[in-house]
Scaffold this motif. Structure first.
Motif, PDB file in Angstrom:
ATOM      1  N   HIS A  70      22.157 -34.814  36.621  1.00  0.00           N
ATOM      2  CA  HIS A  70      21.337 -33.165  36.175  1.00  0.00           C
ATOM      3  C   HIS A  70      21.342 -31.920  35.603  1.00  0.00           C
ATOM      4  O   HIS A  70      20.965 -30.904  36.531  1.00  0.00           O
ATOM      5  CB  HIS A  70      21.509 -33.351  37.920  1.00  0.00           C
ATOM      6  N   GLU A  71      22.746 -31.755  34.649  1.00  0.00           N
ATOM      7  CA  GLU A  71      23.119 -30.402  34.527  1.00  0.00           C
ATOM      8  C   GLU A  71      21.844 -29.983  33.656  1.00  0.00           C
ATOM      9  O   GLU A  71      20.713 -30.837  32.982  1.00  0.00           O
ATOM     10  CB  GLU A  71      23.874 -30.955  34.203  1.00  0.00           C
ATOM     11  N   PRO A  83      12.969 -27.545  29.971  1.00  0.00           N
ATOM     12  CA  PRO A  83      13.354 -27.649  28.616  1.00  0.00           C
ATOM     13  C   PRO A  83      11.444 -27.409  27.588  1.00  0.00           C
ATOM     14  O   PRO A  83      10.593 -27.908  28.426  1.00  0.00           O
ATOM     15  CB  PRO A  83      13.708 -28.881  28.567  1.00  0.00           C
ATOM     16  N   ALA A  84      12.028 -27.315  26.820  1.00  0.00           N
ATOM     17  CA  ALA A  84      10.379 -26.710  25.326  1.00  0.00           C
ATOM     18  C   ALA A  84       9.923 -27.860  26.207  1.00  0.00           C
ATOM     19  O   ALA A  84       8.269 -28.410  26.174  1.00  0.00           O
ATOM     20  CB  ALA A  84      11.049 -25.928  24.494  1.00  0.00           C
ATOM     21  N   TYR A  85      10.179 -29.299  26.175  1.00  0.00           N
ATOM     22  CA  TYR A  85      10.177 -30.185  25.575  1.00  0.00           C
ATOM     23  C   TYR A  85       9.028 -30.653  26.959  1.00  0.00           C
ATOM     24  O   TYR A  85       8.081 -31.765  27.413  1.00  0.00           O
ATOM     25  CB  TYR A  85      10.594 -31.640  24.822  1.00  0.00           C
ATOM     26  N   LEU A  86       9.508 -30.670  27.759  1.00  0.00           N
ATOM     27  CA  LEU A  86       8.773 -30.613  29.148  1.00  0.00           C
ATOM     28  C   LEU A  86       7.050 -29.784  29.384  1.00  0.00           C
ATOM     29  O   LEU A  86       6.332 -30.997  30.005  1.00  0.00           O
ATOM     30  CB  LEU A  86       9.129 -30.203  30.115  1.00  0.00           C
ATOM     31  N   SER A  87       6.530 -28.890  28.816  1.00  0.00           N
ATOM     32  CA  SER A  87       5.742 -28.406  28.667  1.00  0.00           C
ATOM     33  C   SER A  87       4.549 -28.971  28.001  1.00  0.00           C
ATOM     34  O   SER A  87       3.092 -28.605  27.367  1.00  0.00           O
ATOM     35  CB  SER A  87       5.827 -27.204  27.644  1.00  0.00           C
ATOM     36  N   ARG A  88       4.838 -29.689  26.802  1.00  0.00           N
ATOM     37  CA  ARG A  88       4.510 -30.761  25.900  1.00  0.00           C
ATOM     38  C   ARG A  88       3.667 -32.105  26.310  1.00  0.00           C
ATOM     39  O   ARG A  88       3.692 -33.163  26.215  1.00  0.00           O
ATOM     40  CB  ARG A  88       4.813 -31.119  24.394  1.00  0.00           C
ATOM     41  N   LEU A  89       2.529 -31.987  27.497  1.00  0.00           N
ATOM     42  CA  LEU A  89       1.940 -33.287  28.473  1.00  0.00           C
ATOM     43  C   LEU A  89       1.094 -33.961  27.921  1.00  0.00           C
ATOM     44  O   LEU A  89       0.831 -34.680  28.285  1.00  0.00           O
ATOM     45  CB  LEU A  89       1.537 -32.255  29.404  1.00  0.00           C
ATOM     46  N   SER A  90       0.223 -32.839  26.407  1.00  0.00           N
ATOM     47  CA  SER A  90      -1.218 -34.052  25.760  1.00  0.00           C
ATOM     48  C   SER A  90      -0.497 -34.744  25.273  1.00  0.00           C
ATOM     49  O   SER A  90       0.513 -35.506  24.832  1.00  0.00           O
ATOM     50  CB  SER A  90      -2.063 -32.852  25.090  1.00  0.00           C
ATOM     51  N   GLU A  91      -2.104 -35.617  24.985  1.00  0.00           N
ATOM     52  CA  GLU A  91      -1.318 -37.156  24.309  1.00  0.00           C
ATOM     53  C   GLU A  91      -0.806 -37.256  22.976  1.00  0.00           C
ATOM     54  O   GLU A  91      -0.344 -37.925  22.911  1.00  0.00           O
ATOM     55  CB  GLU A  91      -2.708 -37.555  24.782  1.00  0.00           C
ATOM     56  N   ALA A  92      -1.829 -36.018  22.610  1.00  0.00           N
ATOM     57  CA  ALA A  92      -1.124 -35.339  21.323  1.00  0.00           C
ATOM     58  C   ALA A  92      -0.141 -35.545  20.776  1.00  0.00           C
ATOM     59  O   ALA A  92       0.864 -36.089  20.528  1.00  0.00           O
ATOM     60  CB  ALA A  92      -2.432 -35.327  20.730  1.00  0.00           C
ATOM     61  N   GLU A  93       0.726 -34.837  21.733  1.00  0.00           N
ATOM     62  CA  GLU A  93       1.769 -34.419  21.976  1.00  0.00           C
ATOM     63  C   GLU A  93       3.309 -34.995  22.285  1.00  0.00           C
ATOM     64  O   GLU A  93       4.377 -34.974  21.293  1.00  0.00           O
ATOM     65  CB  GLU A  93       2.149 -33.056  22.864  1.00  0.00           C
ATOM     66  N   VAL A  94       2.676 -36.283  23.122  1.00  0.00           N
ATOM     67  CA  VAL A  94       3.924 -36.975  23.791  1.00  0.00           C
ATOM     68  C   VAL A  94       3.665 -38.223  22.234  1.00  0.00           C
ATOM     69  O   VAL A  94       4.796 -38.877  21.588  1.00  0.00           O
ATOM     70  CB  VAL A  94       3.377 -37.307  24.508  1.00  0.00           C
ATOM     71  N   LEU A 119      15.766 -39.349  27.376  1.00  0.00           N
ATOM     72  CA  LEU A 119      15.464 -37.571  27.193  1.00  0.00           C
ATOM     73  C   LEU A 119      14.402 -37.069  28.282  1.00  0.00           C
ATOM     74  O   LEU A 119      14.205 -36.370  28.786  1.00  0.00           O
ATOM     75  CB  LEU A 119      14.934 -36.546  25.938  1.00  0.00           C
ATOM     76  N   ASN A 120      13.130 -37.383  28.486  1.00  0.00           N
ATOM     77  CA  ASN A 120      12.126 -37.574  29.784  1.00  0.00           C
ATOM     78  C   ASN A 120      12.180 -38.139  30.784  1.00  0.00           C
ATOM     79  O   ASN A 120      11.115 -38.259  31.928  1.00  0.00           O
ATOM     80  CB  ASN A 120      11.083 -37.902  28.920  1.00  0.00           C
ATOM     81  N   HIS A 121      13.212 -39.304  31.167  1.00  0.00           N
ATOM     82  CA  HIS A 121      12.400 -40.027  32.772  1.00  0.00           C
ATOM     83  C   HIS A 121      13.349 -39.062  33.677  1.00  0.00           C
ATOM     84  O   HIS A 121      13.445 -37.997  33.435  1.00  0.00           O
ATOM     85  CB  HIS A 121      13.822 -40.921  32.605  1.00  0.00           C
ATOM     86  N   PHE A 129      11.560 -30.575  37.643  1.00  0.00           N
ATOM     87  CA  PHE A 129      10.904 -30.917  36.307  1.00  0.00           C
ATOM     88  C   PHE A 129      10.289 -32.159  35.818  1.00  0.00           C
ATOM     89  O   PHE A 129       9.632 -32.484  35.442  1.00  0.00           O
ATOM     90  CB  PHE A 129      11.627 -30.357  35.161  1.00  0.00           C
ATOM     91  N   ARG A 130      10.528 -32.818  37.877  1.00  0.00           N
ATOM     92  CA  ARG A 130      10.295 -34.405  37.638  1.00  0.00           C
ATOM     93  C   ARG A 130       8.597 -35.031  36.882  1.00  0.00           C
ATOM     94  O   ARG A 130       8.285 -35.596  36.948  1.00  0.00           O
ATOM     95  CB  ARG A 130      10.544 -35.184  38.701  1.00  0.00           C
ATOM     96  N   ARG A 131       7.082 -33.869  37.927  1.00  0.00           N
ATOM     97  CA  ARG A 131       6.565 -33.754  37.649  1.00  0.00           C
ATOM     98  C   ARG A 131       5.774 -34.403  36.296  1.00  0.00           C
ATOM     99  O   ARG A 131       5.478 -34.817  35.463  1.00  0.00           O
ATOM    100  CB  ARG A 131       5.465 -32.372  38.048  1.00  0.00           C
ATOM    101  N   GLU A 132       5.986 -32.922  35.401  1.00  0.00           N
ATOM    102  CA  GLU A 132       5.931 -33.342  33.923  1.00  0.00           C
ATOM    103  C   GLU A 132       6.894 -34.247  33.406  1.00  0.00           C
ATOM    104  O   GLU A 132       5.900 -35.425  32.572  1.00  0.00           O
ATOM    105  CB  GLU A 132       6.435 -31.552  33.472  1.00  0.00           C
TER     106      GLU A 132
END
Length: 154
Positions: A70-71, A83-94, A119-121, A129-132
Motif C-alpha cells: 500500500h505504499e 499514479p497516472a495510469y489509474l486515470s486511463r479508464l476508457s476501454e481503448a486505453e486499457v 499493477l492495477n488490482h 484509488f480503489r474505484r479507478e
C-alpha cells in the motif's frame, strides 16, 4: 450325519476341542484407513505459512514485500499521489495498456492478465484509488475474456 451333525461339523467340533487355548492378543490401534497408501493430512510447515488467506493472496501477486503493497508516493500534504495510469479508464486505453494482439495464445493472454493485475488490482493500490483500479481491472478482464473466446475460433 453322525448324531445330528454333518461330517464337516463333527470335524470342526473335534478340532475346536483339541486346539490349545490361546490368550487373546489385543490389537494395537491403527491410525489409517485400510486400503489407502497415504494419509489425508499434509505436513504443515508453520515457519513459511502465511497468517491469513489475504496475505497468501497478496503474496502471490506481489513482487515486493507485503508491507510495501500500500505504499504510494506521498504529496507534501501527506495524501498519496495518484499514479497516472489509474486515470486511463476508457476501454481503448486499457486495451492499449494490455497490448493485446490477435496472435496471442491463451497462455500469453493469461500472462498479460496477471501482469496487468500486479499493477492495477484494487488490493494493490491505496484505498483512495480503489474505484479507478476496480474499473480498470473490470475492463481488462472483459477484454482478455473476449480475446480468449476469439482464440477458440482460430
Amino acid at each position: 450325519m453322525l448324531f445330528g451333525k454333518s461330517v464337516f461339523q463333527s470335524i470342526l467340533t473335534r478340532l475346536h476341542h483339541e486346539a490349545p487355548e490361546e490368550e487373546p492378543v489385543a490389537e494395537e490401534p491403527v491410525f489409517r484407513i485400510s486400503g489407502l497408501n497415504a494419509s489425508f493430512a499434509a505436513p504443515i510447515e508453520t515457519a513459511e505459512a502465511p497468517l491469513r488467506a489475504s496475505h497468501a493472496y497478496l503474496a502471490l501477486l506481489a513482487d515486493r514485500p507485503l508491507a510495501a503493497i500500500h505504499e504510494q508516493p506521498q504529496r507534501p500534504e501527506g495524501k498519496p499521489e495518484k499514479p497516472a495510469y489509474l486515470s486511463r479508464l476508457s476501454e481503448a486505453e486499457v486495451e492499449e495498456d494490455l497490448a493485446l494482439l490477435i496472435t496471442d495464445t491463451t497462455e500469453i493472454l493469461a500472462e498479460k492478465r496477471r501482469n496487468f493485475a500486479k499493477l492495477n488490482h484494487p488490493d494493490r493500490v491505496h484505498p483512495e484509488f480503489r474505484r479507478e483500479a476496480t474499473i480498470r481491472m473490470t475492463i481488462a478482464n472483459m477484454l482478455v475474456d473476449r480475446a480468449q473466446r476469439l482464440t477458440f475460433f482460430r
